[in-house]
Design an enzyme around this catalytic site. Structure first.
Site, short mmCIF file in Angstrom:
data_model
loop_
_atom_site.label_atom_id
_atom_site.label_comp_id
_atom_site.label_asym_id
_atom_site.label_seq_id
_atom_site.Cartn_x
_atom_site.Cartn_y
_atom_site.Cartn_z
N VAL A 47 111.20 2.63 47.50
CA VAL A 47 112.35 2.73 48.41
C VAL A 47 113.18 3.96 48.05
O VAL A 47 113.51 4.78 48.91
CB VAL A 47 113.19 1.44 48.36
CG1 VAL A 47 114.57 1.65 48.96
CG2 VAL A 47 112.46 0.30 49.07
N GLU A 48 113.48 4.13 46.77
CA GLU A 48 114.30 5.27 46.37
C GLU A 48 113.55 6.60 46.55
O GLU A 48 114.13 7.59 46.98
CB GLU A 48 114.76 5.14 44.92
CG GLU A 48 115.66 6.27 44.51
CD GLU A 48 116.77 5.86 43.56
OE1 GLU A 48 117.42 6.79 43.06
OE2 GLU A 48 116.97 4.66 43.33
N THR A 49 112.27 6.61 46.25
CA THR A 49 111.48 7.83 46.39
C THR A 49 111.42 8.28 47.85
O THR A 49 111.66 9.45 48.16
CB THR A 49 110.06 7.62 45.83
OG1 THR A 49 110.16 7.31 44.43
CG2 THR A 49 109.20 8.85 46.01
N SER A 52 114.84 9.43 49.07
CA SER A 52 115.22 10.69 48.43
C SER A 52 114.49 11.88 49.02
O SER A 52 115.08 12.96 49.20
CB SER A 52 114.96 10.62 46.92
OG SER A 52 115.79 9.64 46.32
#
Length: 129
Positions: A47-49, A52
């Site tokens: 999710v963060e990757t 980002s």
């Protein structure tokens, strides 16, 4: 940007634009938690990757983006198969961005959903500028 932790997770990027990021990966035993299902930290990391990547593409050469909040919900246990994450922006402002990411299995069932708030960090002005 696709080495290191991204490579360790086995992420493959199908689409990377400032408006949408699509990532695929294969669930493997080394990504399982002790009960034989995909570790929730993998979902949160993907999710963060994905968020980002999209946020950085949108912010461009104005500076960098850094995650300041990651809230991920785990909806369905996964033991194997191919997963897909799709990241789209909810809000893109001068100082922060908010991205939503949905993770589905190979039958398009929603298995996790998250959102990431990112700080836009402007580059220092060049010397003499």
């Amino acid at each position: 940007m696709t080495g290191g932790f991204v490579a360790l997770l086995g992420l493959e990027f199908e689409e990377t634009t400032p408006d949408r990021v699509v990532v695929h990966w294969q669930v493997r035993p080394e990504l399982h938690q002790p009960y034989g299902i995909l570790h929730g930290g993998v979902h949160a990391s993907v999710v963060e990757t994905a968020a980002s990547f999209g946020a950085a593409l949108w912010y461009g050469d104005k500076g960098v983006v850094v995650g300041v909040s990651n809230q991920t919900d785990f909806l369905r246990a996964v033991r194997d198969g191919k997963l897909t994450a799709v990241a789209t922006p909810i809000h893109r402002g001068r100082t922060q961005q908010l991205w939503q990411v949905e993770i589905t299995d190979d039958t398009t069932r929603l298995v996790a959903r998250g959102q990431v708030r990112l700080q836009n960090v402007p580059s220092d002005p060049p010397l003499g500028g």
